[in-house]
Design an enzyme around this catalytic site. Structure first.
Site, short mmCIF file in Angstrom:
data_model
loop_
_atom_site.label_atom_id
_atom_site.label_comp_id
_atom_site.label_asym_id
_atom_site.label_seq_id
_atom_site.Cartn_x
_atom_site.Cartn_y
_atom_site.Cartn_z
N GLU A 202 0.85 -1.19 0.00
CA GLU A 202 0.00 0.00 0.00
C GLU A 202 0.88 1.23 0.00
O GLU A 202 1.98 1.20 0.55
CB GLU A 202 -0.82 0.04 1.29
CG GLU A 202 -2.22 -0.44 1.17
CD GLU A 202 -2.91 -0.45 2.52
OE1 GLU A 202 -3.88 -1.18 2.64
OE2 GLU A 202 -2.46 0.27 3.44
N ARG A 295 -14.66 -6.31 17.01
CA ARG A 295 -14.71 -6.55 18.46
C ARG A 295 -14.89 -5.23 19.18
O ARG A 295 -14.87 -4.16 18.57
CB ARG A 295 -13.39 -7.18 18.90
CG ARG A 295 -12.19 -6.34 18.49
CD ARG A 295 -10.98 -6.47 19.35
NE ARG A 295 -10.07 -5.37 19.08
CZ ARG A 295 -9.10 -5.38 18.17
NH1 ARG A 295 -8.90 -6.44 17.43
NH2 ARG A 295 -8.33 -4.33 17.99
#
Lengths: 509, 168
Positions: A202, A295
């Site tokens: 990236e 989460r």
């Protein structure tokens, strides 16, 4: 009506205690699990019931799916809360819990399996219109291909392990030579650490900040985004200070992210809590999607404070099938003030943040207006070396950021821990630093400031040693110890109490 | 000639301090800094004393064996010893020359020694392991050099702050 009768918390430390507090408030019975090292830990004491699940190393205890599901069945729990870390994003665990007939408080195994690697996340992001940084679309097969892609997007680039997590498996590369050097090594490390050697590339953001958005959804397709948390103050990709809202974003910039993030949630059929990690550049004013955390986050507390909601209770209710209780508009109106979270880690900032294990022999916790402490330890507890170094989280809240920093500094001064090294001094230093106060920082902040804070922290320590030496020389230590033991004739405190009771005039009830 | 003290705190840090005393005034030198500490006597509270450090007043209290400074900083002396004066040794050397000493960060039992006297070691190389509370702690070399002396044997119990071996 409580959503569940009994919940097992498959975690340890501060997060297990924090989850249990929410459960108790909802009238739910709590079950703890513990390893050999945590026999006397606070989360075990705090729970209504506790079950031993294995030896100290996490792989044999807190990562042991069979033992935890066994404990849940033995305790007749209705649901399992995984906390963060450990098994919280493990699809096999979610599946095992569901198979045992219990509810997993978090996304379902089916949803988790849709995003197995960071690359899957990127694919969904692209579909939803969430901006992603330029780079490879899938895993990069060879070094030649990697060099070609890097040439196209331009250096510096990030080489990431597709299955990495928790800030590991990421390397910044500045030149083709470096890429050649890093490639094979990272492939090998990824294979060792994550079991899969897939790497991708990236473009590295310019002067990046780390900003993450809180997505909340129910099982019926309703979504809100509870704004963002700024977690830019990090060392080695591990967050140290988090705050909400971000000091740099305008309301328009913030709002521009809501729609694509909600679209992302819809595409996946996601529900309960999820966190969109992005990098944001002050220069280009652009977001790049990093990954979706499936989460409860360590830093969920700052969002709770600025919106006055309890995310753990909400998460539990949503898992039980309840509807989202507010719309985006209603949530936006709830926003007020500024919150900062300081992670109190048992680490030595003077020694490259190496962990410090030991008994906590002195512990004084701050309290008072605007102060919240989520702790997993009390005085006399042992900080084991097997797990992460987080002792507690200090969260402060005030009307605005400047005031919140002042509350933070006061609370940090009130926070006194002996027996293990902590980063409290470093937090004090940062809170007094002008760049931090002005909100001028990037993820390189800690690395850039290291020489300065090392010098100052070292001087603070030495000054304390110098004062201690003088105090010792003057006999202050001895005098006080005698006084605390009750003078020369040390007597059994019960006897003294008894005598006092005998002597005192008594009221007969 | 100042007295040289070696002070260990409760988390295993070693401070080497050169102290010159004039009544209630102490000049305390470390390798890179100097602290002028003056004991001023009782503070406004019971069991509180005031010291001036480089002209700045600091409040000192003692609680559970810990020294509390300004109600916000804690420090505990674990061990304190006076260094025997060495003939002709410069003060700077006394303050500095301790980095090759590898001290035990905890109380425990030596289980394995991986080096012997005369071995060349790299920085960060594991030297020996100490077992405490069923877990093994590996002690690594703080700097590169030659192992000059090994003070411990396998199976021997050690206290926090004991000098395990010396690297030169």
């Amino acid at each position: 009506m409580p959503p569940f009768g009994k919940v097992l918390v498959a975690n340890r430390g501060e997060i297990a205690v924090r989850v249990m507090k929410a459960m108790k408030e909802m009238g739910i019975k709590t079950v703890a699990v513990y390893s050999e090292a945590d026999k006397y830990a606070l989360h075990v004491k705090y729970a209504d019931e506790a079950y031993y699940i294995g030896p100290a190393p996490a792989i044999q205890s807190y990562l042991n799916i069979d033992a935890i599901v066994d404990a849940a069945l033995k305790a007749h729990a209705d649901a399992v809360h995984p906390g963060y870390g450990f098994l919280s994003e493990n699809a096999d665990f979610a599946e095992a819990v569901e198979k045992a007939g219990l509810t997993f408080i978090g996304p379902s195994a089916e949803v988790m399996n849709k995003i197995k690697s960071k690359l899957d996340g990127k694919r969904y992001a692209k579909m939803a219109g969430v901006p992603i940084s330029p780079g490879s679309d899938g895993p990069v097969e060879s070094l030649d291909e990697a060099l070609k892609i890097a040439e196209r997007i331009g250096y510096p680039i990030m080489v990431k392990a597709a299955f990495g997590g928790g800030g590991t498996g990421i390397t910044k590369v500045n030149s083709p030579e470096e890429l050649q050097e890093v490639w094979e090594r990272n492939k090998r490390l990824a294979q060792q650490a994550f079991g899969k050697s897939d790497l991708y590339i990236e473009k590295a953001a310019v002067e990046p900040r780390h900003i993450e958005f809180q997505l909340i959804g129910d099982r019926y397709g309703n979504y809100v985004v509870a704004w963002e948390r700024e977690c830019t103050i990090q060392r080695r990709n591990q967050k140290l200070i988090e705050e909400a809202p971000s000091v740099t974003l305008s309301m328009e910039e913030r709002r521009s992210m809501f729609e694509p993030i909600i679209k992302f949630g819809q595409l996946m059929g996601y529900f309960t809590l999820g966190t969109f990690e992005t990098v944001f550049s002050d220069k280009t004013r652009e977001f790049y999607f990093l990954e979706l955390n499936k989460r409860l986050q360590v830093e969920h507390t700052v969002t709770e404070l600025i919106f006055r909601i309890d995310l753990v209770k909400l998460q539990t209710r949503l898992a039980a099938g309840e509807h989202l209780p507010f719309t985006q508009e209603e949530l936006d109106k709830r926003y007020r003030g500024h919150a900062i979270q300081y992670r109190i880690n048992a680490e030595d900032p003077l020694n490259n943040f190496t962990g410090s294990s030991g008994f906590i022999t002195y512990y004084r916790e701050p309290s008072g207006p605007g102060v919240r402490v989520d702790t997993g330890y009390v005085e006399g507890n042992w900080v084991p070396p097997y797990y992460d170094s987080l002792i507690a989280k200090l969260i402060v809240y005030a009307e605005n950021r400047a005031e919140a920093i002042r509350v933070g500094l006061r609370a940090l001064n009130d926070y006194k821990i002996g027996g293990v090294k902590t980063i409290i001094d470093l937090h004090k230093w940062i809170s007094m630093d002008e760049d931090f106060q002005k909100g001028k920082f990037t993820t390189a902040y800690i690395a850039e400031k290291t020489p300065q804070f090392l010098r100052d922290l070292k001087r603070w320590e030495e000054e304390r040693a110098a004062i201690a030496l003088v105090a010792y020389n003057k006999g202050l230590l001895k005098k006080r110890v005698e006084a605390q033991a009750g003078g020369k004739g040390v007597e059994n405190a019960w006897k003294t109490q008894g005598k006092l009771m005998q002597m005192a005039p008594r009221v007969m009830w | 000639m100042p007295k040289v003290y070696r002070l260990y705190n409760d988390v295993g840090d070693l401070f080497t301090l050169a102290v010159e005393t004039k009544g209630d005034k102490y000049e305390i030198k470390t390798e890179s800094n100097t602290y002028e500490v003056e004991f001023k006597g009782r503070g406004t509270k019971e069991w509180e004393s005031i010291v001036m450090v480089n002209g700045r007043p600091r409040r000192v209290e003692v609680d559970q064996g810990y020294i509390i400074i300004d109600g916000s900083e804690v420090f505990r002396i674990d061990r304190l010893s006076e260094e025997a004066p060495k003939e002709g040794a410069a003060l700077e050397e006394l303050l500095k020359g301790k980095e090759g000493e590898v001290v035990s960060p905890l109380q425990g039992r030596v289980v394995q020694i991986r080096v012997k006297e005369g071995d060349a070691v790299n920085k960060g190389q594991p030297l020996l392991s100490i077992e405490a509370m069923k877990s093994e702690t590996v002690i690594s070399a703080p700097k590169a050099g030659i192992v000059k002396k090994v003070n411990v044997k396998p199976g021997q119990g050690v206290r926090k702050g004991d000098v395990l071996l010396i690297i030169e």
